[in-house]
Design an enzyme around this catalytic site. Structure first.
Site, PDB file in Angstrom:
ATOM      1  N   SER A 681       0.677  -1.697   0.103  1.00 32.66           N
ATOM      2  CA  SER A 681      -0.033  -0.419   0.247  1.00 32.66           C
ATOM      3  C   SER A 681       0.690   1.147   0.339  1.00 32.66           C
ATOM      4  O   SER A 681       0.774   2.191   0.107  1.00 32.66           O
ATOM      5  CB  SER A 681      -0.740   0.120   1.136  1.00 32.66           C
ATOM      6  OG  SER A 681      -0.022   0.097   2.780  1.00 32.66           O
ATOM      7  N   LYS A 724      -6.211   4.210   8.787  1.00 36.35           N
ATOM      8  CA  LYS A 724      -4.555   4.736   8.162  1.00 36.35           C
ATOM      9  C   LYS A 724      -5.592   6.364   8.087  1.00 36.35           C
ATOM     10  O   LYS A 724      -4.653   7.781   8.389  1.00 36.35           O
ATOM     11  CB  LYS A 724      -4.597   4.629   6.774  1.00 36.35           C
ATOM     12  CG  LYS A 724      -4.010   3.060   6.824  1.00 36.35           C
ATOM     13  CD  LYS A 724      -3.884   2.797   4.758  1.00 36.35           C
ATOM     14  CE  LYS A 724      -2.791   1.245   4.810  1.00 36.35           C
ATOM     15  NZ  LYS A 724      -3.033   1.081   3.864  1.00 36.35           N
TER      16      LYS A 724
END
Length: 774
Positions: A681, A724
């Site tokens: 990611s 996140k």
């Protein structure tokens, strides 16, 4: 009429006796230990010519009161008294006369009572004389059987010379080793003719027992020969019961047969149980297999074959219980309520087994207990962590010594119902070795198409587990065997956000800790900022266990202050006192960059304890075109760097980058090098840092990004969006770049955080660079 001397009402100290009664004209050694008895003894020796009232207790209490004592006792005289090293006395007392307690004058520091003498009656006749001779002869026979080795032959001669019936009764009552109730009965009987008859009855009973013992010994010696002494004594006891008409074993077998009939077990199981019971009845009484077979039958009888606790399910009430016990976890609760709704509608669900997956401390085990409370069912928890032996679940075969059913059947037995909520905790930590694979044993139990006929090695009969609601928990999914995972419906427990931890601390943890530490809510207070400081700087977890421990530390420190200096003004915990209580901050969270920089991009990462922001640094230097990677990167992350560099080289012309940059060395570094990092990611952050370095365009300091890239420049979906984004908000970022395909995941983010941030949904690297580079 026999008079106990002319004796008017008297007031004397009183001593309570345990398990024994003192008779007139009988000397007896005693140990005096209790404080009241010691005080009464000292009073008698100093002021009452050594005379004390001795009365037996009805029970064995140490702190006996007047209600615990008999009403008839004996006035005695202390012949000798010796003080022992521990403060107690060893005395010898001689009974003088029977008395009746009229009134307790005092209870402290010792008993003192008012008494009157008990007048004895005796009607002399031919019958009474014959009864006395019979009693003496019976006592001689008893002593000749060597039951009482302490009785000397000279005592029998003395007994024959006694003319007073009271002394005869007292001597035999003491030497016959009667229990306290029988001794007290003799002491309380003023009619000596009746007392003599009672003594004769006791002697007759003793002689019958002696005769039965002789017969038992003769029979058992023929049967057993040289068998062990223990088996011989067991056989002797059974023969005594038979002689006395007790027939204990047969009664037990009949009770067991009745229990089998009432247990509600299936016909096949009942047939098996009766077969084993018939074997038990026919076994020799000294067979060692009796205890094993009896234990097996007890297990069969005590299992809840037909006992059910199922109640009418009210879905609103179930939702109320879940919300009361747990904050947040909305998706988890929604799935559980759907499961319960289907159960209510259909009555019995043959659906997948629920498996709660999530980090430690997120409420997986406790929500299982809440489900049981909502359903009104019993709750059973079995921890499978570190389990290696398949027999722990399936049971051991009865051929092994000490064999028992497996943990599943034991859990059902403990619950006492056939339909509990059964939680199998830590299912991801099952091991396997030469003793078998416990996960394979769970396949049958957790398969709705098979568990109606679960087979336990110990029971050797089938047990229906289809009414059991099985719930499993795990921290990781990849360690669960595929065949077992296929039977589970996975419900993920995400970590709590900071706002959720704050709410849990205020509504659940802090009120509980106030009660546990005996503090009033007015003793001290903590602001929301202080609680968040504890969450951010002193804990690093997905759940709230460490938070509870840190809060408990604060409470202990406050409690000590209260105990040492007494309650003062309300204490307010601030930054200074928090530092005193918990010490310096243990954890720090990286903040966003302070200025726009070239070659530095802010990426977003997911960890088991929440989200984090991380800086991706890129630089170049003269060299031979090497790619240098540092920062403890995993294989997948290294591949992401390679893909990013390959895309940049292939798109150099479009990106307006000189085509000869590959001749220089490029160094990619991610700080916090001691912490392992992996995953795809960070691809967009890496490509942004590389392009920024090569084009000399700075990256915006308020932009955070996450997403996987391909060689064609596409941005692919990733996980952990909620964690996140929360980390980005905490770090002070304003713009978040996420893959277009993750747009759906924003629903999980709290509304006030969504409003505070600008989201850019990227389909390609061009979208990322357009927003990130100035």
């Amino acid at each position: 009429m026999i008079s106990n001397n002319n004796f008017s009402n008297s007031e004397l100290p009183l001593m309570a006796l345990k398990n024994v009664a003192l008779f007139p004209r009988i000397a007896m050694p005693l140990v005096v230990q209790r404080s009241k008895s010691v005080a009464a003894l000292e009073q008698a020796l100093s002021a009452n010519n050594g005379q004390v009232i001795f009365v037996a207790q009805r029970n064995l209490q140490d702190n006996a009161g007047p209600k615990d004592l008999f009403k008839i006792g004996t006035i005695g005289r202390i012949i000798s008294a010796n003080r022992l090293s521990d403060g107690s006395f060893k005395i010898e007392a001689e009974g003088i006369r029977r008395v009746k307690i009229l009134q307790f004058i005092q209870e402290e520091p010792f008993f003192k009572a008012k008494t009157e003498p008990v007048e004895l009656k005796y009607q002399e006749s031919v019958e009474s004389e014959a009864l006395i001779r019979t009693i003496i002869e019976q006592f001689r026979k008893v002593t000749e059987a060597k039951i009482f080795s302490s009785v000397l032959p000279s005592f029998l001669f003395t007994l024959g010379q006694i003319k007073e019936p009271e002394q005869l009764v007292n001597l035999i009552a003491v030497n016959l080793n009667l229990d306290l109730v029988d001794q007290q009965y003799i002491l309380e009987t003023p009619d000596l003719n009746e007392a003599l008859k009672r003594i004769s009855f006791f002697l007759t009973r003793e002689l019958e027992i002696l005769e039965a013992e002789k017969k038992v010994a003769k029979e058992t010696k023929k049967q057993l020969g040289k068998m062990q002494k223990e088996i011989f004594l067991r056989e002797q006891l059974k023969s005594i019961e038979k002689e006395l008409g007790m027939e204990g074993e047969k009664g037990e077998y009949e009770q067991l047969r009745a229990k089998i009939k009432k247990s509600g077990m299936p016909k096949e199981v009942e047939k098996k149980a009766n077969k084993e019971l018939n074997r038990l009845e026919k076994m020799p009484m000294f067979s060692p297999e009796i205890s094993y077979l009896r234990t097996y039958l007890d297990w069969l009888v005590e299992l809840p074959w037909s006992v059910s606790t199922r109640k009418s399910l009210v879905l609103k009430q179930a939702e109320k219980v879940l919300n009361r016990d747990h904050y947040g976890l909305d998706k988890v609760k929604e799935r559980i309520l759907e499961y319960l709704a289907v159960q209510k509608q259909v009555g019995k669900v043959k659906g997948p087994i629920l498996c709660f997956i999530g980090p430690p401390g997120t409420g997986k085990t406790s929500i299982g207990r809440s489900i049981a409370n909502a359903l009104g069912r019993k709750f059973v928890r079995v921890s499978l962590g570190g389990l290696h032996d398949e027999a722990e679940l399936r049971g051991h075969r009865r051929t092994y010594v000490g064999a028992l059913p497996g943990r599943i059947i034991q859990g059902i037995h403990t619950a006492g119902a056939k339909d509990p909520v059964f939680m199998l905790d830590e299912i991801d930590k099952i091991g396997q070795d030469f003793r078998g694979d416990p996960a394979a044993a769970l396949l049958e139990a957790l398969d709705p198409e098979q568990n109606f006929s679960f087979s336990d090695n110990y029971l050797e009969v089938l047990f229906d587990l289809s009414d059991v609601i099985f719930i499993t928990t795990a921290n990781r999914l990849d360690t669960i065997p595929p065949a077992l995972r296929d039977r589970l419906e996975i419900i993920e427990f995400p970590g709590y956000t900071e706002d959720e931890k704050l709410y849990i601390a205020k509504k659940f943890l802090i009120p509980k800790l106030f009660g546990q530490h005996g503090l009033k809510t007015t003793t001290f207070s903590m602001s929301d900022e202080i609680i968040l400081d504890i969450v951010r700087k002193h804990t690093s977890e997905a759940g709230v266990r460490e938070l509870e421990r840190k809060l408990a530390t604060v409470f202990r420190k406050v409690t000590r202050r209260v105990v040492e200096s007494g309650p003062k003004d309300r204490l307010v915990v601030n930054d200074k006192t928090l530092h005193q209580f918990l010490g310096p901050a243990r954890y720090t969270h990286q903040q966003g960059e302070k200025k726009d920089e070239i070659g530095v991009a802010t990426g977003l990462a997911w960890t088991p304890v929440g989200g984090e922001v991380l800086s991706v640094e890129a630089t170049k230097m003269p060299g031979k075109g090497r790619l240098i990677l540092t920062g403890h990167l995993g294989e997948v992350m290294k591949e992401s760097v390679s893909a990013a560099l390959s895309y940049v080289r292939s798109s150099a012309e479009k990106l307006k980058i000189k085509n000869d940059f590959y001749k220089e060395d490029i160094h990619i570094h991610i700080p916090s090098g001691a912490i392992p990092k992996d995953g795809p990611s960070a691809g967009v952050a890496m490509i942004t840092a590389i392009v920024s370095m090569l084009t000399k365009k700075p990256v915006r300091k308020d932009v955070g990004m996450t997403g996987e890239i391909t060689l064609r420049g596409k941005v692919l979906e990733i996980g952990g969006i909620k964690e996140k984004v929360l980390a980005a908000h905490r770090a002070g970022l304003k713009i978040i770049i996420v893959p277009e395909e993750n747009k759906k995941d924003l629903e999980d983010i709290p509304a006030k955080i969504r409003k505070a941030l600008k989201f850019v949904f990227a389909q390609s690297v061009d979208d990322v660079l357009k927003e990130a580079l100035k």
